[in-house]
Design a protein around this motif. Structure first.
Motif, PDB file in Angstrom:
ATOM      1  N   LEU A  61      -6.497   5.542 -28.659  1.00  0.00           N
ATOM      2  CA  LEU A  61      -7.631   6.155 -27.964  1.00  0.00           C
ATOM      3  C   LEU A  61      -7.745   5.620 -26.540  1.00  0.00           C
ATOM      4  N   VAL A  62      -7.589   4.312 -26.388  1.00  0.00           N
ATOM      5  CA  VAL A  62      -7.629   3.702 -25.060  1.00  0.00           C
ATOM      6  C   VAL A  62      -6.543   4.292 -24.169  1.00  0.00           C
ATOM      7  N   ARG A  63      -5.340   4.336 -24.668  1.00  0.00           N
ATOM      8  CA  ARG A  63      -4.200   4.770 -23.866  1.00  0.00           C
ATOM      9  C   ARG A  63      -4.252   6.271 -23.575  1.00  0.00           C
ATOM     10  N   THR A  64      -4.968   7.003 -24.404  1.00  0.00           N
ATOM     11  CA  THR A  64      -5.155   8.433 -24.191  1.00  0.00           C
ATOM     12  C   THR A  64      -6.286   8.714 -23.205  1.00  0.00           C
ATOM     13  N   ILE A  65      -7.431   8.091 -23.439  1.00  0.00           N
ATOM     14  CA  ILE A  65      -8.587   8.294 -22.557  1.00  0.00           C
ATOM     15  C   ILE A  65      -8.242   7.916 -21.118  1.00  0.00           C
TER      16      ILE A  65
END
Length: 379
Positions: free
Chosen positions: A232-236
């Protein structure tokens, strides 16, 4: 001082105070991170060598090594040493910027390497380097299939690659495809692998209730949930504020962050079974490092409340550095590959996982965000 005794003292001190956690200096973070990475690069100086594990030979571009290079590239962004870049670039060149299977593969484990391929391309945009990645993604975009990610580890292995390509090209089809695949795992597989009520994920359909842990709690595997929150971090981080599904990714990240904090142990680590300390309780690095990375990123980017989450990050980081980094830079307490708390056991200070690369990658990811936190604090 004996390392185990020191860890006991650390646990006592942590139990006495959950708020007052020392912020490391950026110099200290850099030293320990360079030590850990130097151990890995020295031990695995032949980045072309296959890994021989459990009677099988596996090439060095599978997911375990892909995660290491994710961490290396994140750390390179903080400490841009030429030998770090060369180690990643030469590895990609050896594999011809391709995957264990052909570009026709849909296996997220095989495709994990594409995250680093894209990061390297951004630094040196040579079009032929991304041809296998573009070919694979074109195949995926041209197919209606969305049920690939039947296990939650897969979300981290490949969703950030689609986000990176969307950011690189400005083509929103990549964002839409990753959303379709993510939401299928979230809402459909096993009745939905994300428990919105508890903010945590079942690793796959095998662990959805009625499966329970010895204490009657749901089984949420630490590293599995670490993979998702890191994804989620790397996507957001790649999505523009105007992207259609970004707000839902952020909402899930916030839900997970709250749940993760609520099950942190008093010594700063997380159990391999997040809600059941009786099922192979003890120190474990990889899941803890992924939580440190993700929560620190949230604080550094203003998504998580600093007063609430920074002490959680620092407690875990200080515990990892104190208890898990051996004098030669190798990492202790890393659970081996698997899918549940019982796999790769026993996990001890002296035990070695079947692969050393992904644990190192998780540690480097955590270090990259703690380093930024220390810089922001003037440390």
């Amino acid at each position: 001082m004996n390392r185990r005794f020191f860890c006991f003292i650390l646990w006592v001190l942590a139990s006495l105070s959950t708020a007052a956690q020392p912020m490391p200096s950026s110099t200290d973070v850099r030293k320990v991170c360079d030590l850990v990475n130097s151990y890995f690069m020295t031990t695995y100086s032949d980045y072309t060598a296959n890994s021989f594990v459990r009677g099988k030979t596996r090439p060095s571009n599978i997911w375990t090594r892909g995660v290491y290079y994710e961490g290396l590239m994140a750390w390179y962004g903080c400490n841009p040493r030429e030998e770090y870049y060369d180690y990643a670039y030469n590895w990609a060149e050896f594999h011809k910027w391709n995957f264990r299977s052909s570009p026709a593969t849909r296996n997220a484990d095989d495709l994990c390497a594409s995250q680093t391929y894209i990061d390297l391309y951004r630094l040196c945009p040579i079009e032929q380097h991304l041809r296998p990645t573009r070919a694979q993604m074109a195949m995926m975009l041209g197919n209606a299939k969305v049920d690939d990610w039947t296990w939650i580890d897969a979300i981290q292995m490949y969703m950030p690659s689609l986000a990176k390509m969307g950011a690189l090209t400005g083509d929103e089809r990549y964002f839409e495809k990753m959303w379709q695949m993510y939401s299928y795992s979230r809402n459909v597989i096993g009745g939905g692998l994300f428990n919105v009520n508890e903010g945590l994920w079942w690793r796959d359909a095998d662990f959805v209730p009625p499966y329970k842990e010895p204490n009657g709690a749901n089984c949420y595997w630490s590293r599995g949930n670490g993979w998702v929150i890191a994804a989620l971090v790397r996507t957001i981080a790649e999505m523009p504020a105007s992207a259609v599904h970004r707000s839902q990714f952020v909402a899930d990240f916030l839900s997970m962050a709250k749940a993760v904090v609520n099950c942190q142990r008093t010594d700063g680590f997380w159990n391999v079974s997040l809600l059941c300390e009786d099922n192979y309780g003890g120190i474990e690095l990889s899941g803890t490092a992924l939580f440190v990375y993700s929560l620190a990123w949230g604080v550094n980017n203003g998504i998580l409340d600093k007063a609430t989450y920074e002490p959680v990050v620092l407690k875990a980081w200080n515990a990892m550095v104190s208890c898990c980094v051996r004098t030669d830079g190798s990492l202790a307490y890393v659970q081996g590959t698997g899918k549940q708390p019982s796999d790769g056991q026993p996990v001890t200070f002296d035990s070695r996982p079947d692969f050393e690369d992904y644990g190192t990658g998780c540690f480097l990811l955590a270090a990259s965000e703690v380093y930024k936190m220390a810089i922001a604090a003037g440390r």
